[in-house]
Design an enzyme around this catalytic site. Structure first.
Site, PDB file in Angstrom:
ATOM      1  N   LYS A  53      47.398  36.651  62.058  1.00 20.25           N
ATOM      2  CA  LYS A  53      46.919  35.271  62.143  1.00 20.25           C
ATOM      3  C   LYS A  53      48.032  34.287  62.478  1.00 20.25           C
ATOM      4  O   LYS A  53      47.865  33.076  62.350  1.00 20.25           O
ATOM      5  CB  LYS A  53      46.231  34.893  60.834  1.00 20.25           C
ATOM      6  CG  LYS A  53      45.036  35.792  60.514  1.00 20.25           C
ATOM      7  CD  LYS A  53      44.394  35.440  59.199  1.00 20.25           C
ATOM      8  CE  LYS A  53      43.280  36.422  58.850  1.00 20.25           C
ATOM      9  NZ  LYS A  53      42.618  36.103  57.572  1.00 20.25           N
ATOM     10  N   GLN A  70      46.988  28.987  58.707  1.00 19.56           N
ATOM     11  CA  GLN A  70      46.508  29.007  57.332  1.00 19.56           C
ATOM     12  C   GLN A  70      45.031  28.590  57.301  1.00 19.56           C
ATOM     13  O   GLN A  70      44.257  28.974  58.169  1.00 19.56           O
ATOM     14  CB  GLN A  70      47.410  28.143  56.451  1.00 19.56           C
ATOM     15  CG  GLN A  70      48.844  28.668  56.396  1.00 19.56           C
ATOM     16  CD  GLN A  70      49.768  27.764  55.648  1.00 19.56           C
ATOM     17  OE1 GLN A  70      49.908  26.599  55.968  1.00 19.56           O
ATOM     18  NE2 GLN A  70      50.439  28.308  54.641  1.00 19.56           N
ATOM     19  N   ASN A 169      37.424  37.757  56.564  1.00 23.22           N
ATOM     20  CA  ASN A 169      36.242  37.984  55.740  1.00 23.22           C
ATOM     21  C   ASN A 169      35.024  38.465  56.522  1.00 23.22           C
ATOM     22  O   ASN A 169      34.327  39.389  56.093  1.00 23.22           O
ATOM     23  CB  ASN A 169      35.903  36.711  54.968  1.00 23.22           C
ATOM     24  CG  ASN A 169      35.260  37.013  53.633  1.00 23.22           C
ATOM     25  OD1 ASN A 169      35.569  38.037  53.021  1.00 23.22           O
ATOM     26  ND2 ASN A 169      34.370  36.161  53.189  1.00 23.22           N
ATOM     27  N   ARG A 262      35.992  36.598  47.308  1.00 22.84           N
ATOM     28  CA  ARG A 262      35.401  36.173  48.565  1.00 22.84           C
ATOM     29  C   ARG A 262      34.101  36.934  48.783  1.00 22.84           C
ATOM     30  O   ARG A 262      33.932  38.061  48.325  1.00 22.84           O
ATOM     31  CB  ARG A 262      36.378  36.408  49.726  1.00 22.84           C
ATOM     32  CG  ARG A 262      37.680  35.647  49.552  1.00 22.84           C
ATOM     33  CD  ARG A 262      38.645  35.893  50.678  1.00 22.84           C
ATOM     34  NE  ARG A 262      38.195  35.244  51.900  1.00 22.84           N
ATOM     35  CZ  ARG A 262      38.857  35.318  53.056  1.00 22.84           C
ATOM     36  NH1 ARG A 262      39.968  36.034  53.130  1.00 22.84           N
ATOM     37  NH2 ARG A 262      38.402  34.695  54.127  1.00 22.84           N
TER      38      ARG A 262
END
Length: 273
Positions: A53, A70, A169, A262
């Site tokens: 990322k 982030q 996710n 999550r």
């Protein structure tokens, strides 16, 4: 937080705006980086790399700007010095005579010498990046069986950037569904066929999401549903964000659980223990 496909897509947009043109101006919001503005001004950008990322903006004088979006960071590419109307804070900007690439809200930005990049705390720990490196199914299967990983639950493992860079996710739920793996299982609990499917799904879904604007569902089915008037959230995924709705394979109600604080989604029959 954007996942690997979204970061690579953002890098593509930035690359298109800045590569091949002289950098006329650079801006850093953080005081400790501002001395680098003159160092980078007048240079050319070679390319924009991604690692998980993180984005790596490679300049032709041996410097790289590391940035990590982030949770809230966002890139904009605009005509030169044409700033968007936003309440976000500008953190990093690259301007040339035609375009500006603008990073807002991100707080994790560093300037490194090229030789320092591999030793950066995030870069040195992040796992293979499917979208920027040659990663094979066999390599991933071998990684699944590594003693560092094979006793850990898939739900925590797939979010660990040291395992595979860029999975987040929604990809976690989608990979487990396509592989037919229950969220409570570990690699050591899985059959060779499941490990093989998980490896292939990791590669295929990462690339599909990147190439098709985040769609991880069967592409023909997604197109059919879209033509019938379905909203994007209703045709985008196999199981993610579809709790209470019918599984696209066998009609079983999709279940939502909390895993690693999550949300995670699965089909109890397609992904039985």
């Amino acid at each position: 937080m954007p996942e690997g496909p979204e970061i690579r897509k953002a890098a593509d947009y930035v690359e298109k705006a800045v590569v091949g043109r002289e950098v006329l101006d650079v801006f850093f919001a953080f005081e400790h980086l501002q001395d680098y503005e003159e160092v980078l001004k007048g240079r050319h950008i070679l390319r924009i790399d991604t690692k998980g990322k993180a984005m790596l903006t490679r300049f032709d004088n041996g410097y790289t700007v590391y940035s990590h979006n982030q949770l809230y960071g966002k890139w904009y590419t605009r005509n030169a010095y044409n700033y968007p109307k936003t309440n976000r804070q500008l953190r990093f900007a690259i301007h040339n005579e035609k375009k500006s690439a603008l990073l807002y809200s991100a707080s994790d930005i560093e300037v490194l010498r090229d030789e320092e990049v591999e030793d950066h705390p995030f870069i040195s720990k992040v796992g293979p990046d499917i979208l920027s490196e040659e990663v094979t199914k066999d390599q991933l299967v071998e990684r699944f069986q590594d003693k560092r990983f094979y006793r850990r639950k898939w739900t925590s493992l797939l979010l660990d950037q040291a395992f595979i860079g860029g999975i987040g996710n929604y990809l976690r739920s989608e990979i487990l569904f396509v592989a037919g793996i229950h969220p409570d299982l570990r690699p050591m609990d899985c059959t060779a066929e499941q490990l093989d499917k998980a490896a292939q799904a990791s590669i295929d879904l990462m690339w599909q999401s990147y190439q098709h604007k985040g769609i991880t569902n069967d592409l023909e089915l997604a197109e059919k549903l879209k033509a019938e008037g379905a909203k994007r959230r209703d045709y985008r995924h196999w199981v993610f964000n579809r709790d209470g709705k019918a599984c696209r394979i066998d009609g079983t109600e999709i279940v939502k659980i909390q895993a690693g604080s999550r949300r995670c989604y699965y089909c109890p029959t397609c992904q039985s223990k």
